[in-house]
Design a protein around this motif. Structure first.
Motif, short mmCIF file in Angstrom:
data_model
loop_
_atom_site.label_atom_id
_atom_site.label_comp_id
_atom_site.label_asym_id
_atom_site.label_seq_id
_atom_site.Cartn_x
_atom_site.Cartn_y
_atom_site.Cartn_z
N GLU A 106 29.46 -48.78 77.98
CA GLU A 106 29.12 -48.87 76.57
C GLU A 106 28.26 -47.69 76.20
O GLU A 106 27.16 -47.50 76.72
N ARG A 107 28.76 -46.83 75.33
CA ARG A 107 28.02 -45.64 74.92
C ARG A 107 27.01 -46.02 73.86
O ARG A 107 27.34 -46.49 72.78
N THR A 108 25.76 -45.87 74.17
CA THR A 108 24.69 -46.22 73.24
C THR A 108 23.75 -45.04 73.06
O THR A 108 23.83 -44.04 73.76
N PHE A 109 22.83 -45.20 72.12
CA PHE A 109 21.85 -44.17 71.86
C PHE A 109 20.69 -44.37 72.82
O PHE A 109 19.72 -45.04 72.52
N TYR A 110 20.83 -43.81 74.01
CA TYR A 110 19.84 -44.05 75.04
C TYR A 110 18.57 -43.25 74.80
O TYR A 110 17.58 -43.45 75.49
N LYS A 111 18.58 -42.33 73.86
CA LYS A 111 17.39 -41.58 73.52
C LYS A 111 17.08 -41.74 72.03
O LYS A 111 17.97 -41.71 71.19
N ASP A 112 15.80 -41.89 71.76
CA ASP A 112 15.34 -42.00 70.38
C ASP A 112 15.27 -40.59 69.78
O ASP A 112 15.44 -39.59 70.47
N SER A 113 15.01 -40.51 68.50
CA SER A 113 14.80 -39.21 67.86
C SER A 113 13.73 -39.37 66.79
O SER A 113 13.46 -40.48 66.32
N LEU A 114 13.12 -38.26 66.40
CA LEU A 114 12.05 -38.26 65.42
C LEU A 114 12.62 -38.12 64.01
O LEU A 114 13.67 -37.50 63.80
N GLU A 115 11.89 -38.65 63.06
CA GLU A 115 12.20 -38.39 61.66
C GLU A 115 11.65 -37.00 61.31
O GLU A 115 10.86 -36.42 62.06
N ALA A 116 12.07 -36.47 60.15
CA ALA A 116 11.66 -35.12 59.76
C ALA A 116 10.15 -34.99 59.65
O ALA A 116 9.56 -34.01 60.11
N ASN A 117 9.49 -36.00 59.06
CA ASN A 117 8.03 -35.92 58.91
C ASN A 117 7.34 -36.04 60.26
O ASN A 117 6.29 -35.43 60.50
N GLU A 118 7.93 -36.81 61.20
CA GLU A 118 7.34 -36.94 62.53
C GLU A 118 7.44 -35.62 63.30
O GLU A 118 6.50 -35.23 63.99
N ARG A 119 8.57 -34.94 63.16
CA ARG A 119 8.71 -33.64 63.82
C ARG A 119 7.72 -32.65 63.24
O ARG A 119 7.10 -31.86 63.98
N ARG A 120 7.55 -32.68 61.92
CA ARG A 120 6.60 -31.76 61.28
C ARG A 120 5.18 -32.00 61.79
O ARG A 120 4.44 -31.07 62.11
N ASP A 121 4.80 -33.28 61.90
CA ASP A 121 3.46 -33.61 62.40
C ASP A 121 3.30 -33.19 63.86
O ASP A 121 2.23 -32.72 64.26
N LEU A 122 4.38 -33.34 64.64
CA LEU A 122 4.30 -33.00 66.06
C LEU A 122 4.11 -31.50 66.24
O LEU A 122 3.35 -31.06 67.11
N LEU A 123 4.77 -30.69 65.42
CA LEU A 123 4.66 -29.24 65.55
C LEU A 123 3.34 -28.71 65.01
O LEU A 123 3.04 -27.52 65.18
N ALA A 124 2.56 -29.58 64.40
CA ALA A 124 1.27 -29.15 63.85
C ALA A 124 0.12 -29.30 64.85
O ALA A 124 -0.99 -28.83 64.59
N VAL A 125 0.39 -29.95 66.02
CA VAL A 125 -0.71 -30.26 66.93
C VAL A 125 -0.83 -29.41 68.19
O VAL A 125 -1.88 -29.45 68.83
N PRO A 126 0.20 -28.64 68.62
CA PRO A 126 0.05 -27.89 69.87
C PRO A 126 -1.21 -27.02 69.90
O PRO A 126 -1.56 -26.39 68.90
N GLU A 127 -1.86 -27.01 71.05
CA GLU A 127 -3.15 -26.33 71.19
C GLU A 127 -3.02 -24.85 71.52
O GLU A 127 -4.00 -24.12 71.49
N SER A 128 -1.83 -24.40 71.87
CA SER A 128 -1.66 -22.99 72.24
C SER A 128 -0.34 -22.47 71.68
O SER A 128 0.57 -23.25 71.35
#
Length: 399
Positions: free
Chosen positions: A218-240
């Motif tokens: 059964e082919r399922t979505f075994y990986k989640d994905s981020l929403e656009a705003n979640e990706r934007r927030d994630l790219l705002a936090v890297p320390e380097s």
């Protein structure tokens, strides 16, 4: 060991029946009882136990400290949990698994010749996997012959082997992988029939193997994905600048972790806005769109490391020096946790799914998303559209 918590109720109930002497497989099977089937904890625990036995060390805190001294945190945690379990069950004596049946020399030589000739097995890991699968098949054949049963490299025996694996609770994925290895061996044998001295009946039996069907998955979505705003927030936090470049390549370009580690300075074409990617199991690099936001992140990293602009003499230099995939996973998990985005199914590979999903949602055609992610088949890319359909189903259906 400090910081170890008590085992849950189900494991504690089984402690009374635990033996004082266990094989490695028995011990790991007990350990995995209360873990999800997809957990990688048993695999890391087994590696630790095997290492202790090979070096004739006790399974204790000293061995734990020595073994984990240079491991990343995500590999230390499974072994720490195992040590808690091992203490709770009374630290039984652990012995190696009994040796399985030894393959007859002819079978072993056949496997080795096939692996050497197999052009599609490019990496050592692929060769090891196929060797393991074929050894399992021929061990089954040898076992059947010892029981007085008829068994050979034939369609009937391969079908019986598939049923055997299913009865032993092998996952459909593993069963199909083993079956694929045997099928490819059969094709190779037919091609080499003159060198192997095969007769007509043997060739027909080999051809019958191609008709054996694998198990349905059964082919399922075994990986989640981020929403656009979640990706934007994630790219705002890297320390380097380095971490931001890694996160951008994963979540904006959709690169696999191994593809990030393979990037060279010569793969970055800032003038034409192209990124040349060496995919998994590939020998040639494919160009994809180098998005402006990702270009900015990578350029900032190059400036910080004093490699901007890129000069011709440094074309073959790695973008990230000595970067490993487990280091990328650690970096991604760290920032996901910081943003409260770490959840079941969310990992470094989820950022690749995020890139594909958001490209589709922004109106990019399925064909272009397939080309950008370098999927071999359109079917793989279509899972993104199915996921999008599930997300919008309730809103799109008329009342």
């Amino acid at each position: 060991m400090k910081g170890l918590r008590k085992l849950d109720g189900r494991t504690q109930q089984g402690l009374g029946a635990m033996q004082s002497r266990l094989t490695v497989s028995q011990l790991i099977r007990y350990f995995a009882t209360d873990l999800p089937k997809s957990s990688n904890y048993p695999r890391h625990a087994r590696a630790f136990v095997d290492d202790c036995l090979q070096k004739n060390r006790p399974i204790d805190g000293v061995s734990f400290a020595q073994y984990t001294a240079y491991l990343p945190p995500n590999r230390v945690s499974p072994i720490r949990k195992f040590m808690l379990f091992f203490q709770q069950i009374g630290q039984p004596t652990v012995v190696p698994d009994p040796s399985g049946p030894t393959l007859p020399p002819a079978m072993n030589e056949l496997v080795l010749r096939f692996i050497r000739d197999a052009k599609n097995l490019r990496g050592d890991r692929s060769k090891e996997t196929y060797t393991k699968a074929l050894n399992a098949f021929f061990a089954y054949v040898d076992g059947q012959l010892h029981l007085g049963q008829t068994a050979s490299l034939s369609g009937q025996t391969v079908a019986d082997f598939v049923h055997h694996l299913k009865a032993e609770d092998y996952s459909p994925f593993t069963v199909n992988l083993y079956l694929s290895a045997v099928k490819q061996l059969a094709v190779w044998c037919i091609r080499k029939r003159e060198n192997l001295g095969l007769n007509g009946q043997q060739i027909n039996e080999l051809r019958d193997i191609s008709d054996i069907r694998g198990l349905a998955i059964e082919r399922t979505f075994y990986k989640d994905s981020l929403e656009a705003n979640e990706r934007r927030d994630l790219l705002a936090v890297p320390e380097s600048a380095r971490d931001l470049a890694i996160m951008a390549l994963l979540s904006l370009e959709g690169l696999r972790t191994v593809e990030v580690t393979r990037l060279r300075l010569g793969d970055l074409d800032f003038d034409r806005g192209q990124l040349r990617v060496l995919g998994k199991g590939k020998h040639t690099r494919k160009p994809i769109k180098f998005f402006a936001e990702c270009r900015q992140a990578v350029e900032a990293f190059l400036r910080e490391t004093e490699r901007w602009p890129i000069v011709p003499a440094r074309q073959n230099e790695s973008l990230f020096d000595e970067l490993k995939t487990h280091q990328i996973r650690y970096v991604v998990d760290k920032y996901l946790r910081q943003q409260g985005l770490k959840r079941k199914g969310m990992s470094a590979h989820s950022l690749r799914h995020t890139a594909g999903q958001l490209l589709l949602e922004s109106g990019v055609s399925l064909e272009h998303v397939q080309q950008h992610l370098r999927h071999e088949t359109m079917e793989t890319t279509q899972f993104y559209t199915k996921k999008q359909t599930q997300k919008t189903y309730l809103d799109q259906m008329p009342d």
